[in-house]
Design a protein around this motif. Structure first.
Motif, mmCIF file in Angstrom:
data_model
loop_
_atom_site.group_PDB
_atom_site.id
_atom_site.type_symbol
_atom_site.label_atom_id
_atom_site.label_comp_id
_atom_site.label_asym_id
_atom_site.label_seq_id
_atom_site.Cartn_x
_atom_site.Cartn_y
_atom_site.Cartn_z
ATOM 1 N N LEU A 1 -17.269 -15.089 1.969
ATOM 2 C CA LEU A 1 -17.579 -15.073 3.387
ATOM 3 C C LEU A 1 -17.621 -13.762 4.116
ATOM 4 O O LEU A 1 -18.086 -13.621 5.171
ATOM 5 N N GLY A 2 -17.047 -12.862 3.486
ATOM 6 C CA GLY A 2 -17.110 -11.537 4.195
ATOM 7 C C GLY A 2 -15.673 -11.051 4.604
ATOM 8 O O GLY A 2 -15.767 -9.910 5.021
ATOM 9 N N HIS A 3 -14.656 -11.800 4.227
ATOM 10 C CA HIS A 3 -13.276 -11.363 4.597
ATOM 11 C C HIS A 3 -12.491 -10.338 3.779
ATOM 12 O O HIS A 3 -13.062 -10.239 2.583
ATOM 13 N N LYS A 4 -11.568 -9.808 4.502
ATOM 14 C CA LYS A 4 -10.957 -8.376 3.697
ATOM 15 C C LYS A 4 -9.960 -9.138 2.736
ATOM 16 O O LYS A 4 -8.962 -10.015 3.244
ATOM 17 N N ILE A 5 -10.028 -9.004 1.458
ATOM 18 C CA ILE A 5 -8.875 -9.949 0.582
ATOM 19 C C ILE A 5 -8.108 -8.845 -0.209
ATOM 20 O O ILE A 5 -8.550 -7.676 -0.441
ATOM 21 N N ILE A 6 -6.724 -9.096 -0.199
ATOM 22 C CA ILE A 6 -5.619 -8.278 -0.761
ATOM 23 C C ILE A 6 -5.014 -9.042 -1.875
ATOM 24 O O ILE A 6 -4.425 -10.094 -1.506
ATOM 25 N N VAL A 7 -5.137 -8.615 -2.963
ATOM 26 C CA VAL A 7 -3.945 -9.267 -4.123
ATOM 27 C C VAL A 7 -2.722 -8.267 -4.058
ATOM 28 O O VAL A 7 -3.078 -7.172 -4.444
ATOM 29 N N LEU A 8 -1.966 -8.930 -3.752
ATOM 30 C CA LEU A 8 -0.588 -8.259 -3.679
ATOM 31 C C LEU A 8 0.252 -8.467 -5.038
ATOM 32 O O LEU A 8 0.721 -9.785 -5.092
ATOM 33 N N ILE A 9 0.653 -7.444 -5.596
ATOM 34 C CA ILE A 9 1.572 -7.699 -6.763
ATOM 35 C C ILE A 9 2.898 -7.295 -6.338
ATOM 36 O O ILE A 9 3.377 -6.378 -5.822
ATOM 37 N N GLY A 10 3.878 -8.519 -6.721
ATOM 38 C CA GLY A 10 5.462 -8.363 -6.290
ATOM 39 C C GLY A 10 6.082 -7.511 -7.332
ATOM 40 O O GLY A 10 6.843 -8.022 -7.930
ATOM 41 N N ASP A 11 5.963 -6.315 -7.499
ATOM 42 C CA ASP A 11 6.639 -5.691 -8.518
ATOM 43 C C ASP A 11 8.037 -5.347 -8.192
ATOM 44 O O ASP A 11 8.820 -5.293 -8.712
ATOM 45 N N PHE A 12 8.268 -5.145 -6.669
ATOM 46 C CA PHE A 12 9.662 -4.882 -6.436
ATOM 47 C C PHE A 12 10.285 -6.320 -6.372
ATOM 48 O O PHE A 12 11.540 -6.635 -6.806
ATOM 49 N N THR A 13 9.786 -7.122 -5.518
ATOM 50 C CA THR A 13 10.384 -8.696 -5.492
ATOM 51 C C THR A 13 10.591 -9.263 -7.083
ATOM 52 O O THR A 13 11.426 -9.933 -7.090
ATOM 53 N N ALA A 14 9.805 -8.952 -7.994
ATOM 54 C CA ALA A 14 9.873 -9.544 -9.253
ATOM 55 C C ALA A 14 11.369 -9.072 -9.832
ATOM 56 O O ALA A 14 11.821 -9.678 -10.660
ATOM 57 N N MET A 15 11.809 -7.860 -9.273
ATOM 58 C CA MET A 15 13.188 -7.543 -9.827
ATOM 59 C C MET A 15 14.408 -8.181 -8.979
ATOM 60 O O MET A 15 15.466 -8.100 -9.682
ATOM 61 N N ILE A 16 14.011 -8.748 -8.063
ATOM 62 C CA ILE A 16 15.205 -9.693 -7.474
ATOM 63 C C ILE A 16 14.930 -11.052 -7.857
ATOM 64 O O ILE A 16 16.006 -11.530 -8.347
ATOM 65 N N GLY A 17 13.802 -11.786 -7.878
ATOM 66 C CA GLY A 17 13.740 -12.978 -8.507
ATOM 67 C C GLY A 17 13.577 -14.167 -7.277
ATOM 68 O O GLY A 17 14.304 -14.063 -6.520
ATOM 69 N N ASP A 18 12.383 -14.942 -7.379
ATOM 70 C CA ASP A 18 12.077 -15.587 -6.315
ATOM 71 C C ASP A 18 12.949 -16.980 -6.580
ATOM 72 O O ASP A 18 12.745 -17.641 -7.626
ATOM 73 N N PRO A 19 14.029 -17.467 -5.680
ATOM 74 C CA PRO A 19 14.825 -18.649 -5.814
ATOM 75 C C PRO A 19 13.954 -20.000 -5.494
ATOM 76 O O PRO A 19 14.460 -21.284 -5.688
ATOM 77 N N ILE B 1 -11.418 -13.616 -11.750
ATOM 78 C CA ILE B 1 -12.075 -14.693 -10.782
ATOM 79 C C ILE B 1 -12.513 -13.577 -9.370
ATOM 80 O O ILE B 1 -13.608 -14.093 -9.185
ATOM 81 N N LEU B 2 -11.638 -12.727 -9.239
ATOM 82 C CA LEU B 2 -12.290 -11.986 -7.963
ATOM 83 C C LEU B 2 -12.928 -10.511 -8.504
ATOM 84 O O LEU B 2 -12.797 -10.066 -9.592
ATOM 85 N N ASN B 3 -14.011 -10.217 -7.880
ATOM 86 C CA ASN B 3 -14.813 -9.037 -8.000
ATOM 87 C C ASN B 3 -14.187 -7.915 -7.624
ATOM 88 O O ASN B 3 -14.536 -7.383 -6.543
ATOM 89 N N PHE B 4 -13.523 -7.146 -8.434
ATOM 90 C CA PHE B 4 -12.829 -5.656 -7.962
ATOM 91 C C PHE B 4 -13.766 -4.508 -7.993
ATOM 92 O O PHE B 4 -13.709 -3.569 -7.376
ATOM 93 N N GLU B 5 -14.852 -5.112 -8.460
ATOM 94 C CA GLU B 5 -16.014 -3.939 -8.543
ATOM 95 C C GLU B 5 -16.907 -3.783 -7.182
ATOM 96 O O GLU B 5 -17.929 -3.157 -6.988
ATOM 97 N N ASP B 6 -16.725 -4.858 -6.390
ATOM 98 C CA ASP B 6 -17.658 -5.014 -4.898
ATOM 99 C C ASP B 6 -17.147 -3.657 -4.137
ATOM 100 O O ASP B 6 -16.087 -3.367 -4.043
ATOM 101 N N THR B 7 -18.305 -3.052 -3.772
ATOM 102 C CA THR B 7 -18.087 -1.779 -3.268
ATOM 103 C C THR B 7 -18.289 -1.810 -1.528
ATOM 104 O O THR B 7 -17.718 -1.216 -0.722
ATOM 105 N N GLU B 8 -18.988 -3.138 -1.507
ATOM 106 C CA GLU B 8 -19.525 -3.171 0.037
ATOM 107 C C GLU B 8 -18.179 -3.862 0.676
ATOM 108 O O GLU B 8 -17.916 -3.454 1.975
ATOM 109 N N ASN B 9 -17.474 -4.598 0.170
ATOM 110 C CA ASN B 9 -16.355 -5.204 0.863
ATOM 111 C C ASN B 9 -14.966 -4.931 -0.330
ATOM 112 O O ASN B 9 -14.683 -6.357 -0.848
#
Length: 400
Positions: free
Chosen positions: A68-86, A115-123
């Motif tokens: 639809l044109g929205h800005k998508i952010i894939v966030l990797i919890g590299d710091f939170t992974a060291m704590i552990g989600d309860p 699934i997601l197109n990381f090659e998209d240069t327009e958005n």
């Protein structure tokens, strides 16, 4: 960037694979129809080295929003992974080292990129790590974060209450996890966060912090979890090492889908495929009328393998499955192995069919190991060149 406000596509986003929207569906719908580009993210901790179908539900939702044109952010919890989600845990998670997290991360982008197109240069889709900001926080910052929450609110979590009732340890550092995940929303200046219902507490913590720090109201979309409707058990879990990974081979993926219980077929079509809802409704009706669920499970398996490996591999995996399991044939193409030892236990380990020697022995004891279609009952059995070793119904290897 021009935003697509097609009503039908927006309705699918608002309803498909969605459990609850905070503060409500109407507010999110209003934003989606406003024509404004929204900053939308989903976070995932690198606690294992694979992405499974349970995660795919939310990435598919992100894909629809990106379309639809929205800005998508894939966030990797590299710091939170060291704590552990309860979240949803009846005991504290094992904390990972930085090295373990980095090892798990090696193929994350490649898997999510199915699934997601990381090659998209327009958005362009952003790929971020929460260590960017969490590592920079001082102890003073942590105290400031904590000041926005009461102990009573933290103890509202069902799993925390249960652990206290059962006199199980509840560690102070576990209270910091929702604070850190919540701060991700502030650092990303997010408009919307998407996650499973098991992440609702953490996502709402982010909603609180974003309101406090930036006077901004974040939408929280809690997506459905892949669960067995009869037992209530999760079908996919990184912490339990279960589920169907996006990095599975076509044959492994196909076989695991066929092993799913019949009662989850419809939910998997809804949450994990691009099949249109009216087609899924037809399948639901046909199952109610008595059509063999196996027919639709075959369709589901083909659909999923096609999504991640292509049409050709999907058809080959279907043929392999039918020949191997339905017709009880040994597959034509078998992985070859030149073992360092000829002992059956060592062969099972080297082939990757088991995780340990004790696992191999247990499989032999239970009659789950065959050589040349004959069950093996001895741990000391020695294989020869040309032998075909089979574990269970789906794993074969030829000795060379």
């Amino acid at each position: 960037m021009e935003i697509n406000t097609d009503a039908q596509k927006i309705e699918e986003i608002l309803t498909r694979s969605v459990d609850t929207i905070y503060p409500n569906k109407e507010k999110f719908e209003e934003l989606l129809k406003s024509g404004k580009q929204l900053r939308i993210y989903m976070g995932i901790d690198a606690t294992a080295d694979y992405i499974h179908l349970g995660h795919s539900t939310n990435y598919i939702m992100l894909k629809r929003l990106h379309n639809l044109g929205h800005k998508i952010i894939v966030l990797i919890g590299d710091f939170t992974a060291m704590i552990g989600d309860p979240s949803d845990k009846t005991s504290a998670r094992v904390q990972l080292t930085k090295e373990q997290v980095q090892e798990n991360l090696k193929t994350f982008k490649e898997q999510i990129g199915k699934i997601l197109n990381f090659e998209d240069t327009e958005n362009p889709i952003e790929f971020r790590f929460n260590s960017e900001w969490l590592e920079k926080l001082t102890f003073k910052d942590a105290v400031e974060l904590a000041s926005h929450f009461t102990v009573q609110r933290m103890l509202e979590r069902d799993n925390f209450e249960k652990r206290i009732a059962e006199n199980k340890p509840l560690y102070v550092h576990e209270f910091f996890y929702p604070l850190m995940q919540g701060y991700d929303s502030v650092a990303l200046d997010a408009d919307v966060e998407i996650g499973g219902t098991d992440q609702t507490f953490n996502m709402l913590a982010g909603r609180t912090l974003l309101k406090q720090y930036k006077n901004k109201e974040k939408i929280v979309v809690a997506g459905t979890l892949l669960e067995n409707p009869i037992t209530g058990e999760k079908l996919m879990s990184k912490s339990l090492g279960t589920g169907i990974g996006l990095n599975e081979t076509p044959n492994e993926m196909f076989g695991k889908v066929m092993a799913l219980p019949d009662e989850v077929i419809i939910q998997c079509f809804i949450d994990c495929t691009y099949l249109k809802m009216d087609e899924i409704e037809k399948i639901t009706q046909q199952m109610k009328e008595g059509t063999n669920p196996r027919d639709f499970k075959l369709q589901l398996a083909v659909e999923l393998v096609k999504m991640y490996h292509g049409e050709n591999e999907a058809q080959k995996a279907k043929e392999y499955f039918i020949n191997t399991f339905s017709k009880k044939q040994t597959p034509d193409e078998i992985i070859e192995l030149k073992p360092t030892e000829n002992n059956i236990v060592a062969v099972l380990l080297e082939a990757g069919f088991v995780d340990s020697s004790s696992d191999a022995r247990r499989s032999i004891e239970q009659g789950g190991v065959k050589v040349n279609e004959q069950k093996i009952d001895s741990f000391d059995y020695e294989v020869d060149v040309g032998d075909v070793v089979q574990k269970g119904k789906r794993f074969f290897v030829k000795i060379v």
